[in-house]
Design an enzyme around this catalytic site. Sequence first.
Site, mmCIF file in Angstrom:
data_model
loop_
_atom_site.group_PDB
_atom_site.id
_atom_site.type_symbol
_atom_site.label_atom_id
_atom_site.label_comp_id
_atom_site.label_asym_id
_atom_site.label_seq_id
_atom_site.Cartn_x
_atom_site.Cartn_y
_atom_site.Cartn_z
ATOM 1 N N SER A 151 0.843 -1.190 0.000
ATOM 2 C CA SER A 151 0.000 0.000 0.000
ATOM 3 C C SER A 151 0.878 1.239 0.000
ATOM 4 O O SER A 151 2.044 1.197 0.418
ATOM 5 C CB SER A 151 -0.886 -0.003 1.250
ATOM 6 O OG SER A 151 -1.505 1.255 1.460
ATOM 7 N N TYR A 164 -2.837 -0.158 9.963
ATOM 8 C CA TYR A 164 -2.774 -0.594 8.563
ATOM 9 C C TYR A 164 -1.410 -0.275 7.966
ATOM 10 O O TYR A 164 -0.817 -1.096 7.256
ATOM 11 C CB TYR A 164 -3.893 0.099 7.783
ATOM 12 C CG TYR A 164 -3.975 -0.260 6.324
ATOM 13 C CD1 TYR A 164 -4.489 -1.485 5.924
ATOM 14 C CD2 TYR A 164 -3.565 0.641 5.343
ATOM 15 C CE1 TYR A 164 -4.577 -1.812 4.576
ATOM 16 C CE2 TYR A 164 -3.655 0.321 3.998
ATOM 17 C CZ TYR A 164 -4.155 -0.907 3.628
ATOM 18 O OH TYR A 164 -4.239 -1.223 2.279
#
Length: 270
Positions: A151, A164
């Site tokens: 990501s 995250y």
Amino acid sequence: MLDTFTLSGRTAVVTGGYGVLGGTMATGLAAAGARVAILGRSRDRAEAKCDELRAAGAEAMPLVADVLDEESLRAARDELLAAWGSVDILLNAAGGNVARARTDKTTPFSLSMEAFDEVVSLNLHGTVGPSLVFGEPMARGRHGSIVNISSMAAMQAISGVLGYSVAKAAVENATKWLAVDLARRCGPGLRVNAIAPGFFVAEQNRAVLINPDGSYTDRAKTIVNRTPIGRFGEPHELVGAVVFLCSDAASFVTGVVIPVDGGFSAYSGV
């Protein structure tokens, strides 16, 4: 030259393969010639995705397992090997943020460690676990490709997503670690790489990015303004990088993370 991009005759497993992004990448693998197993906790959703692939002429099968449950992963792997005999590709598309782990509208001091652990486990353990279980028969055959999902949050600080971000940074490290270890242990036929998507609208983040009237939220506007291409990505735009990494065209590529982000990671904001 284009023949090196084909996945004909190969068996792929896609975790999270009935989500928006995972499902699109699964479709791309099937279109490149692979037979595809869709792995997830919901048999109905996995079977529905398989029906879609079969209708397009692909061979597909559902595998019911939880990426955080080693026993169910091993049972799914054994079911796959009994039916198809081998596994050549693993795409770890299961993951995402956890709503209660977000800190957009509060401070990080309110983040519970329970919520932090949940999002880290989903993304990190949910990647490493399947990699070890399905990587084992790849190692025996000394051939295969594992593709993980990183990501933009692994590369730079993005507000509101501490857990995250930590998890995806760890996924990148695990990708490199496994790439090195498996290449040295099993030879050049077994590779591990990752893609790092930029910003895509999916089920989990839609409410954060899109208002009920269809307009962009303030966060979405900030993202688009920081993306040189000037828009969100479309799910099909992830397929090319994934097929490349799974194919013989990437036979000398291991341990890398390829951004698919419209230039987001390259832009300083100035």
